[in-house]
Design an enzyme around this catalytic site. Sequence first.
Site, PDB file in Angstrom:
ATOM      1  N   LYS A 188      24.101  -6.395  -0.104  1.00  0.00           N
ATOM      2  CA  LYS A 188      25.408  -6.933  -0.492  1.00  0.00           C
ATOM      3  C   LYS A 188      26.505  -6.602   0.515  1.00  0.00           C
ATOM      4  O   LYS A 188      27.663  -6.944   0.294  1.00  0.00           O
ATOM      5  CB  LYS A 188      25.790  -6.377  -1.867  1.00  0.00           C
ATOM      6  CG  LYS A 188      24.784  -6.712  -2.961  1.00  0.00           C
ATOM      7  CD  LYS A 188      25.158  -6.041  -4.267  1.00  0.00           C
ATOM      8  CE  LYS A 188      24.118  -6.300  -5.338  1.00  0.00           C
ATOM      9  NZ  LYS A 188      24.442  -5.595  -6.610  1.00  0.00           N
TER      10      LYS A 188
ATOM     11  N   HIS B 266       5.245   6.527  11.315  1.00  0.00           N
ATOM     12  CA  HIS B 266       4.759   6.420   9.936  1.00  0.00           C
ATOM     13  C   HIS B 266       3.969   7.699   9.660  1.00  0.00           C
ATOM     14  O   HIS B 266       2.739   7.687   9.580  1.00  0.00           O
ATOM     15  CB  HIS B 266       3.869   5.185   9.809  1.00  0.00           C
ATOM     16  CG  HIS B 266       3.605   4.746   8.397  1.00  0.00           C
ATOM     17  ND1 HIS B 266       3.995   5.479   7.294  1.00  0.00           N
ATOM     18  CD2 HIS B 266       2.976   3.637   7.908  1.00  0.00           C
ATOM     19  CE1 HIS B 266       3.616   4.856   6.204  1.00  0.00           C
ATOM     20  NE2 HIS B 266       3.000   3.734   6.540  1.00  0.00           N
TER      21      HIS B 266
ATOM     22  N   ARG C 289       0.811  -1.211   0.000  1.00  0.00           N
ATOM     23  CA  ARG C 289       0.000   0.000   0.000  1.00  0.00           C
ATOM     24  C   ARG C 289       0.847   1.264   0.000  1.00  0.00           C
ATOM     25  O   ARG C 289       0.645   2.164  -0.808  1.00  0.00           O
ATOM     26  CB  ARG C 289      -0.935  -0.005   1.218  1.00  0.00           C
ATOM     27  CG  ARG C 289      -2.082  -0.978   1.113  1.00  0.00           C
ATOM     28  CD  ARG C 289      -2.747  -1.205   2.462  1.00  0.00           C
ATOM     29  NE  ARG C 289      -3.911  -2.060   2.360  1.00  0.00           N
ATOM     30  CZ  ARG C 289      -3.864  -3.373   2.193  1.00  0.00           C
ATOM     31  NH1 ARG C 289      -2.687  -3.969   2.113  1.00  0.00           N
ATOM     32  NH2 ARG C 289      -4.965  -4.086   2.097  1.00  0.00           N
ATOM     33  N   THR C 290       1.772   1.354   0.930  1.00  0.00           N
ATOM     34  CA  THR C 290       2.556   2.579   1.051  1.00  0.00           C
ATOM     35  C   THR C 290       3.426   2.806  -0.172  1.00  0.00           C
ATOM     36  O   THR C 290       3.499   3.914  -0.705  1.00  0.00           O
ATOM     37  CB  THR C 290       3.437   2.530   2.321  1.00  0.00           C
ATOM     38  OG1 THR C 290       2.595   2.371   3.465  1.00  0.00           O
ATOM     39  CG2 THR C 290       4.247   3.803   2.473  1.00  0.00           C
TER      40      THR C 290
ATOM     41  N   ARG D  53      11.463   3.275   3.668  1.00  0.00           N
ATOM     42  CA  ARG D  53      10.728   2.327   4.509  1.00  0.00           C
ATOM     43  C   ARG D  53      11.750   1.326   5.037  1.00  0.00           C
ATOM     44  O   ARG D  53      12.550   0.796   4.265  1.00  0.00           O
ATOM     45  CB  ARG D  53       9.667   1.612   3.671  1.00  0.00           C
ATOM     46  CG  ARG D  53       8.919   0.463   4.359  1.00  0.00           C
ATOM     47  CD  ARG D  53       7.923   0.983   5.379  1.00  0.00           C
ATOM     48  NE  ARG D  53       6.911  -0.023   5.678  1.00  0.00           N
ATOM     49  CZ  ARG D  53       5.650   0.058   5.279  1.00  0.00           C
ATOM     50  NH1 ARG D  53       5.237   1.085   4.558  1.00  0.00           N
ATOM     51  NH2 ARG D  53       4.791  -0.873   5.609  1.00  0.00           N
TER      52      ARG D  53
END
Length: 310
Positions: free
Chosen positions: A85, A135, A57-58, A107
């Site tokens: 990595k 958030h 969604r975000t 995120r």
Amino acid sequence: MLSVRNLIDTTSLTADDITQILDTARSFDEVNSRSIKKVPALRGRTIVNLFLEPSTRTRSSFELAEKRLSADTLNMGGKESSVVKGESLADTIQTISAMNVDAFVCRASFAGTPHVITENTDAKVINAGDGKHQHPTQAMLDLYTIREHFGHLDGLKVAIVGDLLHSRVAGSLVPALKTMGAEVTLVGPPTFQVIDPAYYGVEQTSSIDDVIEEMDVVYMLRVQLERMGGAAIPSRREYNRLYGLTKERAARMKPGSIVCHPGPMNRGMEIMGEVADAPNSKILDQVNAGVCTRMAALYLLLGGDDNDLA
């Protein structure tokens, strides 16, 4: 423009900042209802979407917001990220910043990651969710949804119910609601309650039945199964019986009140399907508000031209 340089948390936002975001989002909401959903407000700007934690969604909401503002985007994260990595986050950010990007949308699973990014770039940074911390754009879309329904936020009674301990949604929504003059009550089982509700300046209770009839907004949180680290919870059936928004509880809600949920929903656990789909449910309105509020945040942080809103 906003009083903050980056959008990392809601505790740094003033009431004027929040009002400006919500008012600007309303302009973009009109854009999103057009047949051609695009404005040139951020044409020529480059935004990096750094998603180090899975998101549907975000991430899709931010990507749509950026495209509708005509920004150029670079999507990073998952297996293609240099962080996987072995490269440090600081080195990754400095490397991408050297390409003269304008903003990072981040995120991450670990709280504080967006702040680390701000220390390694001159680009603007938006926190798209960091661990159990914050958030902020979720809080903005929630406030937008609630304000669009009631016409105001000041004086509203809001219950935030469920897995408070593991929720970054609660961590950002509570201070934002308080800043805008709403009265917040936290509701959850003892194992899911915040340790210090006084930090937020709110009341906390373990009984949804004691408060549900007084609330203008009943905001149900998703049970954060993936962040519990083995925390004991009752069965889905027992959780639903004690804390879920059932059809019977919904029938006791105040006339004119609304139901919210940040998604994705655990139907049958924190909320029953018939309640989620009821006329007073604003869950899909929240999804729609995600695009226009994120457009507003990007526009205000990156200094879009007022003439480009049309």
